[in-house]
Motif scaffolding. Structure first.
Motif, PDB file in Angstrom:
ATOM      1  N   PRO A 126      18.940  16.833  -4.027  1.00 23.74           N
ATOM      2  CA  PRO A 126      17.706  16.637  -3.253  1.00 23.74           C
ATOM      3  C   PRO A 126      17.114  15.226  -3.403  1.00 23.74           C
ATOM      4  O   PRO A 126      15.912  15.073  -3.621  1.00 23.74           O
ATOM      5  CB  PRO A 126      16.776  17.693  -3.853  1.00 23.74           C
ATOM      6  N   VAL A 127      17.941  14.204  -3.285  1.00 24.05           N
ATOM      7  CA  VAL A 127      17.409  12.845  -3.462  1.00 24.05           C
ATOM      8  C   VAL A 127      16.551  12.463  -2.265  1.00 24.05           C
ATOM      9  O   VAL A 127      16.756  12.954  -1.148  1.00 24.05           O
ATOM     10  CB  VAL A 127      18.527  11.796  -3.656  1.00 24.05           C
ATOM     11  N   LYS A 128      15.583  11.598  -2.516  1.00 26.71           N
ATOM     12  CA  LYS A 128      14.702  11.128  -1.442  1.00 26.71           C
ATOM     13  C   LYS A 128      14.952   9.631  -1.242  1.00 26.71           C
ATOM     14  O   LYS A 128      15.064   8.875  -2.221  1.00 26.71           O
ATOM     15  CB  LYS A 128      13.226  11.335  -1.813  1.00 26.71           C
ATOM     16  N   VAL A 129      15.023   9.235   0.004  1.00 26.10           N
ATOM     17  CA  VAL A 129      15.174   7.819   0.325  1.00 26.10           C
ATOM     18  C   VAL A 129      13.926   7.391   1.086  1.00 26.10           C
ATOM     19  O   VAL A 129      13.628   7.940   2.155  1.00 26.10           O
ATOM     20  CB  VAL A 129      16.435   7.564   1.177  1.00 26.10           C
ATOM     21  N   PHE A 130      13.187   6.489   0.508  1.00 24.00           N
ATOM     22  CA  PHE A 130      11.932   6.045   1.115  1.00 24.00           C
ATOM     23  C   PHE A 130      12.136   4.623   1.621  1.00 24.00           C
ATOM     24  O   PHE A 130      12.170   3.669   0.848  1.00 24.00           O
ATOM     25  CB  PHE A 130      10.811   6.104   0.069  1.00 24.00           C
ATOM     26  N   ILE A 131      12.332   4.487   2.928  1.00 24.67           N
ATOM     27  CA  ILE A 131      12.663   3.183   3.503  1.00 24.67           C
ATOM     28  C   ILE A 131      11.383   2.460   3.935  1.00 24.67           C
ATOM     29  O   ILE A 131      10.601   2.995   4.721  1.00 24.67           O
ATOM     30  CB  ILE A 131      13.586   3.340   4.733  1.00 24.67           C
ATOM     31  N   LEU A 132      11.197   1.272   3.398  1.00 25.97           N
ATOM     32  CA  LEU A 132      10.130   0.406   3.911  1.00 25.97           C
ATOM     33  C   LEU A 132      10.772  -0.397   5.041  1.00 25.97           C
ATOM     34  O   LEU A 132      11.486  -1.362   4.804  1.00 25.97           O
ATOM     35  CB  LEU A 132       9.618  -0.535   2.822  1.00 25.97           C
ATOM     36  N   ASN A 133      10.535   0.053   6.255  1.00 25.48           N
ATOM     37  CA  ASN A 133      11.247  -0.496   7.406  1.00 25.48           C
ATOM     38  C   ASN A 133      10.401  -1.582   8.077  1.00 25.48           C
ATOM     39  O   ASN A 133       9.433  -1.281   8.760  1.00 25.48           O
ATOM     40  CB  ASN A 133      11.564   0.647   8.370  1.00 25.48           C
ATOM     41  N   ASN A 134      10.782  -2.850   7.832  1.00 24.83           N
ATOM     42  CA  ASN A 134      10.059  -3.937   8.506  1.00 24.83           C
ATOM     43  C   ASN A 134      10.979  -4.694   9.481  1.00 24.83           C
ATOM     44  O   ASN A 134      10.646  -5.777   9.946  1.00 24.83           O
ATOM     45  CB  ASN A 134       9.433  -4.901   7.488  1.00 24.83           C
ATOM     46  N   GLU A 135      12.133  -4.092   9.732  1.00 28.71           N
ATOM     47  CA  GLU A 135      13.081  -4.648  10.713  1.00 28.71           C
ATOM     48  C   GLU A 135      13.541  -6.070  10.382  1.00 28.71           C
ATOM     49  O   GLU A 135      13.937  -6.824  11.264  1.00 28.71           O
ATOM     50  CB  GLU A 135      12.502  -4.604  12.141  1.00 28.71           C
ATOM     51  N   TYR A 154       0.838  -1.195   0.000  1.00 30.79           N
ATOM     52  CA  TYR A 154       0.000   0.000   0.000  1.00 30.79           C
ATOM     53  C   TYR A 154       0.881   1.257   0.000  1.00 30.79           C
ATOM     54  O   TYR A 154       0.592   2.235  -0.704  1.00 30.79           O
ATOM     55  CB  TYR A 154      -0.930  -0.016   1.215  1.00 30.79           C
ATOM     56  N   ALA A 155       1.963   1.200   0.769  1.00 28.01           N
ATOM     57  CA  ALA A 155       2.868   2.350   0.825  1.00 28.01           C
ATOM     58  C   ALA A 155       3.414   2.667  -0.565  1.00 28.01           C
ATOM     59  O   ALA A 155       3.492   3.831  -0.964  1.00 28.01           O
ATOM     60  CB  ALA A 155       4.010   2.071   1.797  1.00 28.01           C
ATOM     61  N   ILE A 156       3.777   1.612  -1.304  1.00 32.51           N
ATOM     62  CA  ILE A 156       4.291   1.842  -2.664  1.00 32.51           C
ATOM     63  C   ILE A 156       3.189   2.394  -3.564  1.00 32.51           C
ATOM     64  O   ILE A 156       3.417   3.331  -4.350  1.00 32.51           O
ATOM     65  CB  ILE A 156       4.840   0.528  -3.277  1.00 32.51           C
ATOM     66  N   GLU A 157       1.992   1.847  -3.432  1.00 34.88           N
ATOM     67  CA  GLU A 157       0.886   2.341  -4.269  1.00 34.88           C
ATOM     68  C   GLU A 157       0.635   3.835  -4.020  1.00 34.88           C
ATOM     69  O   GLU A 157       0.407   4.606  -4.946  1.00 34.88           O
ATOM     70  CB  GLU A 157      -0.389   1.540  -3.987  1.00 34.88           C
ATOM     71  N   TRP A 189       8.368  -5.150  -4.517  1.00 37.72           N
ATOM     72  CA  TRP A 189       7.120  -4.394  -4.356  1.00 37.72           C
ATOM     73  C   TRP A 189       7.138  -3.154  -5.230  1.00 37.72           C
ATOM     74  O   TRP A 189       6.126  -2.779  -5.822  1.00 37.72           O
ATOM     75  CB  TRP A 189       6.919  -4.020  -2.876  1.00 37.72           C
ATOM     76  N   ALA A 190       8.296  -2.503  -5.297  1.00 38.56           N
ATOM     77  CA  ALA A 190       8.403  -1.317  -6.160  1.00 38.56           C
ATOM     78  C   ALA A 190       8.127  -1.711  -7.612  1.00 38.56           C
ATOM     79  O   ALA A 190       7.404  -1.029  -8.332  1.00 38.56           O
ATOM     80  CB  ALA A 190       9.778  -0.678  -6.014  1.00 38.56           C
ATOM     81  N   ALA A 191       8.711  -2.845  -8.025  1.00 37.03           N
ATOM     82  CA  ALA A 191       8.511  -3.301  -9.407  1.00 37.03           C
ATOM     83  C   ALA A 191       7.042  -3.642  -9.668  1.00 37.03           C
ATOM     84  O   ALA A 191       6.525  -3.440 -10.767  1.00 37.03           O
ATOM     85  CB  ALA A 191       9.397  -4.515  -9.680  1.00 37.03           C
ATOM     86  N   GLN A 192       6.376  -4.158  -8.642  1.00 38.32           N
ATOM     87  CA  GLN A 192       4.999  -4.623  -8.831  1.00 38.32           C
ATOM     88  C   GLN A 192       3.967  -3.494  -8.732  1.00 38.32           C
ATOM     89  O   GLN A 192       2.988  -3.481  -9.461  1.00 38.32           O
ATOM     90  CB  GLN A 192       4.655  -5.668  -7.761  1.00 38.32           C
ATOM     91  N   TYR A 193       4.186  -2.564  -7.795  1.00 41.91           N
ATOM     92  CA  TYR A 193       3.120  -1.608  -7.474  1.00 41.91           C
ATOM     93  C   TYR A 193       3.407  -0.186  -7.935  1.00 41.91           C
ATOM     94  O   TYR A 193       2.554   0.677  -7.818  1.00 41.91           O
ATOM     95  CB  TYR A 193       2.825  -1.631  -5.966  1.00 41.91           C
ATOM     96  N   PHE A 194       4.622   0.064  -8.423  1.00 40.85           N
ATOM     97  CA  PHE A 194       4.901   1.386  -8.978  1.00 40.85           C
ATOM     98  C   PHE A 194       4.714   1.248 -10.489  1.00 40.85           C
ATOM     99  O   PHE A 194       5.176   0.289 -11.077  1.00 40.85           O
ATOM    100  CB  PHE A 194       6.336   1.817  -8.650  1.00 40.85           C
ATOM    101  N   GLY A 195       4.024   2.162 -11.105  1.00 48.87           N
ATOM    102  CA  GLY A 195       3.781   2.036 -12.546  1.00 48.87           C
ATOM    103  C   GLY A 195       4.815   2.825 -13.334  1.00 48.87           C
ATOM    104  O   GLY A 195       5.125   3.959 -12.994  1.00 48.87           O
ATOM    105  N   PHE A 196       5.369   2.190 -14.369  1.00 48.01           N
ATOM    106  CA  PHE A 196       6.348   2.897 -15.202  1.00 48.01           C
ATOM    107  C   PHE A 196       5.825   2.980 -16.622  1.00 48.01           C
ATOM    108  O   PHE A 196       5.278   2.017 -17.148  1.00 48.01           O
ATOM    109  CB  PHE A 196       7.688   2.154 -15.188  1.00 48.01           C
ATOM    110  N   ASP A 197       5.980   4.144 -17.228  1.00 49.41           N
ATOM    111  CA  ASP A 197       5.577   4.210 -18.633  1.00 49.41           C
ATOM    112  C   ASP A 197       6.625   4.859 -19.516  1.00 49.41           C
ATOM    113  O   ASP A 197       6.367   5.136 -20.671  1.00 49.41           O
ATOM    114  CB  ASP A 197       4.208   4.888 -18.790  1.00 49.41           C
ATOM    115  N   LYS A 198       7.813   5.078 -18.959  1.00 49.02           N
ATOM    116  CA  LYS A 198       8.904   5.617 -19.783  1.00 49.02           C
ATOM    117  C   LYS A 198      10.186   4.861 -19.467  1.00 49.02           C
ATOM    118  O   LYS A 198      10.363   4.397 -18.339  1.00 49.02           O
ATOM    119  CB  LYS A 198       9.126   7.097 -19.463  1.00 49.02           C
ATOM    120  N   PRO A 199      11.076   4.785 -20.445  1.00 43.07           N
ATOM    121  CA  PRO A 199      12.366   4.143 -20.158  1.00 43.07           C
ATOM    122  C   PRO A 199      13.250   5.060 -19.323  1.00 43.07           C
ATOM    123  O   PRO A 199      12.972   6.256 -19.188  1.00 43.07           O
ATOM    124  CB  PRO A 199      12.963   3.934 -21.549  1.00 43.07           C
TER     125      PRO A 199
END
Lengths: 171, 582
Positions: B467-476, B375-378, B401-411
Motif C-alpha cells: 500500500p505505498v503512496k506516491v505524492f507527486i508535486l506536479n509543477n510540469e 505548503y503541500a509538504i507542510e 522541500w521534503a527535507a526542509q518542511y517535513f519534520g523527522f525525529d527518528k532514524p
C-alpha cells in the motif's frame, strides 16, 4: 576559464595485497578513477604459496592527495598494508633496466667504457651492438640512458622501482 | 554433515543462513538455476521488480529503513548493467547491499557470449568489493564474507558474479560455521588520546556545532540515542546533512535544520561562525561546504568517521577520529563524565538572530493561485505525523522541500538518494521500505519528472499488495534544472519542461492503484486524508505552483554566508568558474 594544476611531490608506495584475480585492475583503476598519477608500477607475488603480492607504485601529487591515495588504497578489501616509503624514512629504491646500444668504432668503445663506470653488465652482444643490464636508482638509470643516447641508443626497457625500508625491521 | 549441493542451492542456503527474508530480482538466462532453487523454497520471498534498477533501489529502501542488508538477484549482461545505477547509488550513500549477478559460463567468459558483460570490471569502482566466483566450493565463504563487508565498517554494496556453470556444478555443503580467513576488520573505536583531546576541545568551545550525517543512521539506532545524550551534556546546537535527517529531533530547541546548499540560514551561518565543529558521520560533500576556501574559516574541526579516507579528503581537519559513530560517541560521553556544559547563551543568542531571518519562509500564495509546494509538504507532514511514516523521495526540488518542511525525529524514516542524486529512486525504495515495514505508512514524495524514471515499478507494488503512496508535486518542470537555468543561464529553459505528461490518475488506475488529483488548496487536506485512509497503493497528483523555487540556496561556487532567501533576485548568469562547479 583555465584549468589549474598544483605542485606535487614524488612518493614510493609499497602495497601488500591478496594475490587474487583483478587486484591489479582494482588498484590501477583506483588511480585512474580518482585522477591520481602512476609514474611506475611493479608487481610480483612474494610468498611461497603465491597468496600475497607486493606492488610498488611511484606516484606524485600534492601532500593531501598522497594522503588520500594512501587512505583509498587501504580501503580496498584485498589490501593488507600500504607503506609510504618516502614518508617512513630511509629506504632503498632499485630499478633494473635493459639498454640496447648499436654502433661501431669509437662510440662502441665509449659505450663499453661508460657501462663499466656505471657497473652495467653486458648481457648480449653482436659485433655492432650491446645489451646492458643496469641496476640502480631511477636517477642512475636516467643518467646512463642519457649518455647512451649520444652513442647509438636503440631501446630501453625498465622494470619500475621496487623499494624497501633500511634497517633490520620488516615493513 | 557434509552433503553435495549445486552452486545455486549453496547460494540459497547461504542467503537463508544470513537471515535474508527478501530477494529483489528479475530472472534471466544466466540465473535460471538460482531461480529454480527459489521456486520451491519458502524461506526466502522473491520480489519480482519490473526493471533491475528498481531491484537495486528497492533493496536500498529495505536496507535503509530496516538496518538490514538488501539483497538483489539479477541476470548477466543487461540485468547487471541495469542494476549498476542502484549499486552506484548505494556506494555513495553507504547502503549495505549484496548483489548477486548471473554470468555466462566460465568457459565462455571473454568470448562476447550472449548477454555477457564484464560485471566485475563495470562495478569495480562503484562497489565496496566484488567477486567473480569460479568454483562452487568457494561460494559459501564468499557469500559469508560479502555480507560481512557490506554490513560492517562503512556499509556499501558488494557484487557477487556467479557464472551459470558454477550455479549448476556441485560442491560439498556443510551446515554450521563457515571457515574463512577474516581479512576485513574495520577500526571502530577512537584512540584514548584523541577522545580526550576531542572532549577538551568541545568543553572549551564557546561556539560549538555538531554537524551530523548519514553515518549516524548507518551506525544504528544506538548512535542516534547517544548523539541526543551527548548533545544534552554539551548543549551544542546540531545541524545535519540530507542523509542524516532523523538522527536529531526536528522540534528540539537546539536543532538548526539541515545545512548546505538548501539548508537553513541559521545552520549555514552557525557552521561559518562556529569555533569548534564536530563532524559526526558526514563527509564534507560539496553540497554541504559551498565554496571551500570560505568554509568555516575560524573553526577547529573534529571529524569522526569510520572511513579513514573520508578524513581530510575535502576539508583538512584538526582532529580526525577513525571509528564507528556510536562507539566514539559512547567514548566521548564516558570521558565527558560529570563535566558541566559551558555557558553557550551568547552563541545561542546569535543563532536566534539568524533564525529570526526565517529562511524557510515562502509566499503564502503563488502568482497563479496554485498550491505552493512547500505548503503541500507542510500539510502532508501535519496530517501524517501521527502515523510515523517512512518518507522516500526522488531527486530535485520536491526532495529538498521534503527535507526542509517535513519534520523527522527518528532514524531510518527518511530514505533519499543523496550522494548520487538518482531520479527514480523513490518509488522502488518505497516498495522495499514497505516490505521491511509492513504496517507503516510509506510515502514517496515525488516530482512529475522523477517518478517517470522508474514508473514501471507501480506494477511491483500492485503484484505484492503493497500500500505505498506516491505524492507527486506536479509543477510540469524538472524544477531544479529550471531553477538553475534561471540562476545561471538567464532563464533559457533548455529541455526542462515536462511535456506530454501522462494522466497520473488514469495511469494509477491502469495499474490497479487509486489515483487522486489535487488542483486547489481547498482539496489539499481532504486529498491527503483520502490517500492515508485508502487501504492500497495511491498516486496523488498534486498540482503545484509552476514557478516556485527552492530556497534558501547557496548558489554554486558561493560561501555559506552568501545565501539567497526567497524573494532575493535570482535571474541572471554566472562566471565560468561557478558554472563549472556541479
Amino acid at each position: 576559464m583555465k584549468i589549474q594544476h598544483s605542485a606535487s611531490e614524488r612518493h614510493v608506495l609499497t602495497i601488500i595485497v591478496d594475490n587474487e584475480a583483478g587486484i591489479l585492475a582494482k588498484i590501477a583503476g583506483l588511480f585512474t578513477a580518482r585522477g591520481y598519477n602512476i609514474d611506475s608500477l611493479t608487481v610480483a607475488d612474494i610468498t611461497e604459496n603465491h597468496a600475497v603480492s607486493r606492488i610498488t607504485i611511484v606516484t606524485n601529487g600534492p601532500p593531501a592527495v598522497i594522503d588520500q591515495i594512501h587512505a583509498q588504497l587501504e580501503r580496498l578489501v584485498p589490501v593488507h598494508k600500504v607503506i609510504d616509503l618516502s614518508e617512513e624514512g630511509p629506504h632503498i629504491e632499485r630499478e633494473l633496466a635493459l639498454i640496447k646500444v648499436a654502433g661501431k668504432g669509437d662510440n662502441r668503445v665509449e659505450a663499453l667504457r661508460l657501462a663499466d663506470v656505471f657497473r652495467a653488465k653486458v648481457v648480449d652482444t653482436t659485433t655492432q651492438s650491446f645489451i646492458f643490464e643496469l641496476t640502480g636508482t631511477p636517477d642512475k638509470i636516467d643518467s646512463f640512458v642519457t649518455l647512451m643516447r649520444e652513442l647509438g641508443l636503440v631501446e630501453v626497457g625498465r622494470t619500475g622501482v621496487v623499494g624497501m625500508m633500511r634497517g633490520p625491521n620488516g615493513s | 554433515m557434509a552433503e553435495e549441493k549445486s552452486g545455486a542451492a549453496i547460494l540459497v542456503e547461504s542467503l537463508v543462513k544470513q537471515g535474508v527474508e527478501y530477494v529483489f530480482g528479475y530472472p534471466g538466462g544466466a540465473v535460471l538455476p538460482i531461480y529454480d532453487e527459489l521456486f520451491s523454497d519458502k524461506r526466502i520471498r522473491h520480489i519480482l521488480v519490473r526493471h533491475e534498477a528498481g531491484a537495486a533501489h528497492a533493496a536500498e529502501g529495505y536496507a535503509r529503513s530496516t538496518g538490514k542488508p538488501g539483497v538483489v538477484l539479477v541476470t548477466s549482461g543487461p540485468g547487471a548493467t541495469n542494476a549498476v545505477t542502484g549499486i552506484a547509488d548505494a556506494f555513495l550513500d553507504s547502503i549495505p547491499l549484496v548483489v548477486i549477478t548471473g554470468q555466462v559460463a566460465t568457459n565462455l567468459i571473454g568470448s562476447d557470449a550472449f548477454q555477457e558483460a564484464d560485471t566485475v570490471g563495470i562495478t569495480r569502482h562503484c562497489t565496496k568489493h566484488n567477486y567473480l566466483v569460479r568454483d562452487p566450493a568457494d561460494l559459501a565463504a564468499t557469500i559469508d564474507e560479502a555480507f560481512q563487508i557490506a554490513t560492517t565498517g562503512r556499509p556499501g554494496p558488494v557484487v557477487i558474479d556467479i557464472p551459470k556453470n558454477v550455479q549448476v556444478a556441485t560442491a560439498s555443503w556443510q551446515d554450521g560455521e563457515i571457515q574463512r580467513k577474516i581479512r576485513y576488520s574495520p577500526q571502530t573505536a577512537g584512540s584514548v588520546e584523541d577522545i580526550a583531546e576531542a572532549v577538551e576541545l568541545i568543553a572549551n568551545a564557546r561556539q560549538p556545532i555538531f554537524y551530523t550525517g548519514g553515518g549516524i543512521i548507518n551506525s544504528g539506532p544506538l548512535a542516534t540515542e547517544l548523539l541526543r545524550h551527548f548533545q544534552s551534556l554539551t548543549g551544542a546546537p546540531v545541524t545535519s546533512t540530507l542523509m542524516g535527517l532523523g538522527a536529531f529531533p526536528h522540534d528540539h530547541a537546539d536543532w538548526l535544520g539541515m545545512l548546505g546548499m538548501h539548508g537553513t540560514y541559521e545552520a549555514n551561518l552557525a557552521m561559518n561562525q562556529c569555533d569548534v565543529m564536530v563532524c559526526i558521520g558526514a563527509r564534507f560533500d560539496d553540497r554541504v561546504t559551498g565554496r571551500l576556501d570560505a568554509f568555516s574559516p575560524g573553526s577547529t574541526k573534529i571529524h569522526i568517521d569510520i572511513d579513514r579516507s573520508s578524513i581530510n579528503k575535502v576539508v583538512p581537519v584538526d582532529l580526525g577520529i577513525v571509528g564507528d559513530c556510536a562507539t566514539v560517541l559512547e567514548q566521548l560521553i564516558a570521558v565527558w563524565g560529570k563535566r558541566k556544559a559551558a555557558d553557550l547563551s551568547e552563541w545561542k543568542a546569535r543563532i536566534e538572530g539568524w533564525r529570526a531571518r526565517q529562511s524557510l519562509a515562502y509566499p503564502a500564495e503563488s502568482k497563479s493561485g496554485d498550491i505552493m509546494p512547500q505548503y503541500a509538504i507542510e500539510r502532508l507532514f501535519a496530517l501524517t505525523r501521527e502515523h510515523d511514516p517512512v518518507i522516500t523521495t526522488e531527486v530535485g526540488q520536491h526532495q529538498m522541500w521534503a527535507a526542509q518542511y517535513f519534520g523527522f525525529d527518528k532514524p531510518n524514516k527518511w530514505l533519499t538518494s543523496g550522494g548520487l542524486g538518482t531520479m527514480g529512486y523513490g518509488l522502488p525504495a518505497a516498495i522495499g521500505a514497505q516490505l521491511g515495514n509492513p504496517d507503516t505508512l510509506v510515502i514517496d514524495i515525488a516530482g512529475e519528472a522523477s517518478i517517470q524514471m522508474n514508473i514501471q515499478e507501480l506494477g511491483t507494488a500492485s503484484q505484492f499488495r503493497l500500500p505505498v503512496k506516491v505524492f507527486i508535486l506536479n509543477n510540469e518542470y524538472m524544477g531544479m534544472v529550471r531553477q538553475w537555468q534561471e540562476l545561471t543561464y538567464e532563464s533559457r529553459y533548455s529541455n526542462s519542461y515536462s511535456d506530454s505528461l501522462p494522466d497520473f490518475v488514469r495511469l494509477a488506475e491502469a495499474y490497479g492503484w487509486k489515483g487522486i488529483r489535487i488542483e486547489d488548496q481547498s482539496q489539499l487536506d481532504d486529498g491527503i486524508r483520502e490517500m492515508i485512509a485508502y487501504d492500497g497503493p495511491v498516486i496523488v497528483d498534486c498540482r503545484v505552483a509552476k514557478e516556485a523555487n527552492c530556497f534558501p540556496m547557496i548558489p554554486s561556487g558561493a560561501a555559506h554566508t552568501e545565501m539567497l532567501l526567497y524573494g532575493d533576485e535570482v535571474a541572471g548568469t554566472m562566471e565560468d568558474e561557478a558554472k563549472a562547479l556541479v
